[in-house]
Write a protein that holds these residues in place. Structure first.
Motif, PDB file in Angstrom:
ATOM      1  N   SER A 111       0.942  -1.291  -0.067  1.00 24.16           N
ATOM      2  CA  SER A 111       0.076  -0.149   0.022  1.00 24.16           C
ATOM      3  C   SER A 111       0.819   1.240  -0.157  1.00 24.16           C
ATOM      4  O   SER A 111       0.497   2.211  -0.745  1.00 24.16           O
ATOM      5  CB  SER A 111      -0.743  -0.078   1.360  1.00 24.16           C
ATOM      6  OG  SER A 111      -1.834   1.256   1.157  1.00 24.16           O
ATOM      7  N   PHE A 176     -13.331  10.130   1.245  1.00 25.75           N
ATOM      8  CA  PHE A 176     -13.398   8.728   0.925  1.00 25.75           C
ATOM      9  C   PHE A 176     -13.815   7.972   2.072  1.00 25.75           C
ATOM     10  O   PHE A 176     -14.483   6.960   1.882  1.00 25.75           O
ATOM     11  CB  PHE A 176     -11.641   8.236   0.704  1.00 25.75           C
ATOM     12  CG  PHE A 176     -11.333   8.158  -0.663  1.00 25.75           C
ATOM     13  CD1 PHE A 176     -11.233   7.193  -1.481  1.00 25.75           C
ATOM     14  CD2 PHE A 176     -11.177   9.493  -1.370  1.00 25.75           C
ATOM     15  CE1 PHE A 176     -10.811   7.192  -2.683  1.00 25.75           C
ATOM     16  CE2 PHE A 176     -10.802   9.538  -2.566  1.00 25.75           C
ATOM     17  CZ  PHE A 176     -10.436   8.301  -3.303  1.00 25.75           C
ATOM     18  N   TYR A 180     -16.551   5.115   1.806  1.00 23.60           N
ATOM     19  CA  TYR A 180     -16.536   4.042   2.196  1.00 23.60           C
ATOM     20  C   TYR A 180     -17.710   3.483   3.257  1.00 23.60           C
ATOM     21  O   TYR A 180     -18.534   2.402   3.264  1.00 23.60           O
ATOM     22  CB  TYR A 180     -15.348   3.844   3.043  1.00 23.60           C
ATOM     23  CG  TYR A 180     -14.105   3.410   2.306  1.00 23.60           C
ATOM     24  CD1 TYR A 180     -13.879   3.982   1.098  1.00 23.60           C
ATOM     25  CD2 TYR A 180     -13.179   2.403   2.720  1.00 23.60           C
ATOM     26  CE1 TYR A 180     -12.746   3.830   0.180  1.00 23.60           C
ATOM     27  CE2 TYR A 180     -12.175   1.974   1.948  1.00 23.60           C
ATOM     28  CZ  TYR A 180     -11.898   2.793   0.792  1.00 23.60           C
ATOM     29  OH  TYR A 180     -10.764   2.601  -0.085  1.00 23.60           O
ATOM     30  N   TRP A 197      -9.979  -3.707   4.187  1.00 24.20           N
ATOM     31  CA  TRP A 197      -9.953  -2.758   2.960  1.00 24.20           C
ATOM     32  C   TRP A 197      -9.611  -1.313   3.444  1.00 24.20           C
ATOM     33  O   TRP A 197      -8.948  -0.589   3.109  1.00 24.20           O
ATOM     34  CB  TRP A 197     -11.054  -2.986   2.129  1.00 24.20           C
ATOM     35  CG  TRP A 197     -11.102  -2.405   0.844  1.00 24.20           C
ATOM     36  CD1 TRP A 197     -10.116  -2.046   0.027  1.00 24.20           C
ATOM     37  CD2 TRP A 197     -12.461  -1.483   0.562  1.00 24.20           C
ATOM     38  NE1 TRP A 197     -10.573  -1.224  -1.012  1.00 24.20           N
ATOM     39  CE2 TRP A 197     -11.972  -0.483  -0.629  1.00 24.20           C
ATOM     40  CE3 TRP A 197     -13.607  -1.319   0.888  1.00 24.20           C
ATOM     41  CZ2 TRP A 197     -12.871   0.101  -1.342  1.00 24.20           C
ATOM     42  CZ3 TRP A 197     -14.469  -0.350   0.124  1.00 24.20           C
ATOM     43  CH2 TRP A 197     -14.042   0.077  -1.017  1.00 24.20           C
ATOM     44  N   SER A 201      -6.208   1.026   2.944  1.00 25.39           N
ATOM     45  CA  SER A 201      -6.497   2.241   1.821  1.00 25.39           C
ATOM     46  C   SER A 201      -6.841   3.554   2.320  1.00 25.39           C
ATOM     47  O   SER A 201      -6.423   4.637   1.565  1.00 25.39           O
ATOM     48  CB  SER A 201      -7.356   1.710   0.892  1.00 25.39           C
ATOM     49  OG  SER A 201      -8.665   1.399   1.446  1.00 25.39           O
ATOM     50  N   LEU A 202      -7.402   3.608   3.378  1.00 28.04           N
ATOM     51  CA  LEU A 202      -7.857   5.089   3.891  1.00 28.04           C
ATOM     52  C   LEU A 202      -6.645   5.920   4.438  1.00 28.04           C
ATOM     53  O   LEU A 202      -5.546   5.410   5.071  1.00 28.04           O
ATOM     54  CB  LEU A 202      -8.876   4.895   5.085  1.00 28.04           C
ATOM     55  CG  LEU A 202     -10.259   4.715   4.074  1.00 28.04           C
ATOM     56  CD1 LEU A 202     -11.368   4.373   5.281  1.00 28.04           C
ATOM     57  CD2 LEU A 202     -10.626   5.653   3.120  1.00 28.04           C
ATOM     58  N   SER A 331      -5.494   7.830  -4.777  1.00 29.01           N
ATOM     59  CA  SER A 331      -6.400   7.379  -3.756  1.00 29.01           C
ATOM     60  C   SER A 331      -7.491   6.345  -4.359  1.00 29.01           C
ATOM     61  O   SER A 331      -7.882   5.378  -3.803  1.00 29.01           O
ATOM     62  CB  SER A 331      -6.962   8.454  -2.833  1.00 29.01           C
ATOM     63  OG  SER A 331      -6.130   9.378  -2.224  1.00 29.01           O
ATOM     64  N   SER A 335      -7.521   2.333  -3.621  1.00 24.76           N
ATOM     65  CA  SER A 335      -8.783   1.559  -3.195  1.00 24.76           C
ATOM     66  C   SER A 335      -9.163   0.303  -4.026  1.00 24.76           C
ATOM     67  O   SER A 335      -9.550  -0.593  -3.409  1.00 24.76           O
ATOM     68  CB  SER A 335      -9.786   2.624  -3.250  1.00 24.76           C
ATOM     69  OG  SER A 335      -9.792   3.535  -2.228  1.00 24.76           O
TER      70      SER A 335
END
Length: 342
Positions: A111, A176, A180, A197, A201-202, A331, A335
Motif C-alpha cells: 500500500s 473517501f 466507504y 480494505w 487504503s484510507l 487514492s 482503493s
C-alpha cells in the motif's frame, strides 16, 4: 541615568520571551477554537487538525502573518510538532502487530510503496511540485497528517508545503471515509474483509474509524489493526527517506547535514512503553490514557495552527492543484488495488 539603563535592559531581555509566549498562546487559542469548531456538523468529519489549518489560513489572509509573535508560532509548528509525534507512538501497539498483524504489515508495504511511487509518477506527468507530491504520497500511503509531520523535517520541507499537504490529505481522506461508510451495505465484501480494505487504503486513523465503525466493533478492530500495520512502517520509511536524501545531495549540498530525526527514537520508545510497560508493569487507568491521547491531538492541533499561518493562498493556487489531482487519482487506484488483494 542608571535607572533608565536598567529599565531598557529589562525590556530588551523580556520582550523576546513575551513575544514567544504570545505566539505559543496564539496557536493554543486557535487549537482550542478548532476543537470546538470540529464538533460542528461537517467539520466533525475533518477533525481539529485540518480545522486548525483552515482557521489559521483564514487569519493569515485577512490579517497577515503575525510577525511580532513569529518565534512562538514557529516553536509550535516545529517543537510541539515533534513532541506530539513522540506521544503519538503510544497509539501504536507493537505487541498486537507482532502477534496478529504481521500479514497485514506485508500488505501495508504494498500500500505504501504503491501510493508514493504512483503519486510521484502522476505528479511528474502533471508537472506538479515534487516536494508537495512526495508529502501527499507519504500521507496517502502511511497515516495522513502524522506521517507528513514526521517526514517533513527529514525532507526539509517548507512549513507552507507541510500545511498544504496536510490540508489536501484531510480533504480527500474525509471524502473517501464517507464514501466507504456509504458502500458498506452494497459492496460485496465480508465484514472482516471490509475492515482490512478500509485499514489498508484510507488515509488517517480517524478516516478508518469513520468508515468502519458503522459496520460494527469487530470490523472497526480489524480495520484499525490493518491501519496500525501501516503506522508501524512509518519508522523504516523515515530511514529509507534519510538514506535517499543523503544519496540525492549534490556536491554543492554535501556540506548541508541531514540531522537525524531524534524524535523518531522517542516515537519508538513510546510505542514500546505503550505496548509492553503500560498495563503489564505499570497500570494506568484508561481515562488517563484517553486524556493523553487528547493532549497529543491538541499539541498536533497547535502545530497545525503554526503551520497554517505560513500558507499564502495567492501563491498556493497554481502550486497545490496538481499534487491534489495526483493524490486523488492515487487514492482511487489504491482503493481498487487493495480491494483485489485482500
Amino acid at each position: 541615568m542608571n535607572e533608565n539603563v536598567l529599565k531598557k535592559s529589562v525590556s530588551i531581555n523580556f520582550k523576546p520571551f513575551i513575544y514567544w509566549t504570545g505566539g505559543v498562546l496564539f496557536t493554543f487559542i486557535i487549537a482550542l477554537l478548532s476543537f470546538q469548531i470540529a464538533k460542528v456538523p461537517g467539520f466533525n468529519y475533518i477533525g481539529p487538525l485540518a480545522t486548525a489549518i483552515i482557521v489559521s489560513i483564514i487569519y493569515r489572509q485577512i490579517f497577515g502573518y503575525p510577525e511580532k509573535i513569529k518565534t512562538g508560532a514557529v516553536f509550535s509548528a516545529k517543537k510541539l510538532l515533534r513532541a506530539a509525534i513522540i506521544l503519538y507512538g503510544l497509539k501504536l501497539n507493537i505487541d498486537i502487530i507482532f502477534k496478529q498483524g504481521l500479514g497485514l504489515v506485508g500488505l501495508g508495504i504494498i500500500s505504501i510503496a504503491f501510493s508514493i511511487i504512483l503519486t510521484l509518477l502522476i505528479a511528474k506527468w502533471l508537472n506538479a511540485d515534487f516536494n508537495l507530491s512526495l508529502l501527499v504520497g507519504v500521507g496517502t500511503g502511511v497515516c495522513g497528517a502524522a506521517a507528513i509531520a514526521a517526514v517533513s523535517p527529514i525532507l526539509k520541507s517548507k512549513e507552507e508545503d507541510t500545511a498544504i499537504s496536510i490540508g489536501i490529505i484531510a480533504l480527500v481522506g474525509t471524502a473517501f471515509s464517507i464514501l466507504y461508510a456509504l458502500l458498506i451495505p452494497v459492496i460485496p465484501l465480508a465484514p472482516d474483509e471490509f475492515g482490512i480494505w478500509a485499514g489498508l487504503s484510507l488515509h488517517e486513523l480517524a478516516n478508518v474509524a469513520t468508515a468502519a465503525a458503522p459496520a460494527g466493533e469487530e470490523v472497526l478492530a480489524i480495520a484499525l489493526l490493518a491501519k496500525l500495520g501501516r503506522v508501524f512502517l512509518l519508522v523504516p520509511l523515515c530511514f529509507v527517506l534519510i538514506y535517499w536524501k543523503k544519496k540525492k545531495q549534490t556536491d554543492t549540498e554535501s556540506e548541508t547535514k541531514i540531522h537525524f530525526p531524534w524524535f523518531l527514537v522517542g516515537f519508538i520508545a513510546m510505542s514500546i512503553v505503550g505496548s509492553y510497560v503500560i498495563g503489564n508493569i505499570i497500570f494506568i487507568p484508561e481515562e488517563m490514557m484517553s486524556d493523553v491521547s487528547i493532549f497529543t491531538t491538541f499539541l498536533l492541533t497547535m502545530a497545525m495552527a503554526g503551520l497554517g499561518l505560513n500558507v499564502n493562498l495567492k501563491a498556493l493556487r497554481s502550486k497545490a492543484m496538481r499534487p491534489f489531482i495526483a493524490m486523488s487519482i492515487t487514492s482511487v487506484l489504491l482503493s481498487i488495488l487493495t480491494l483485489f488483494i485482500i
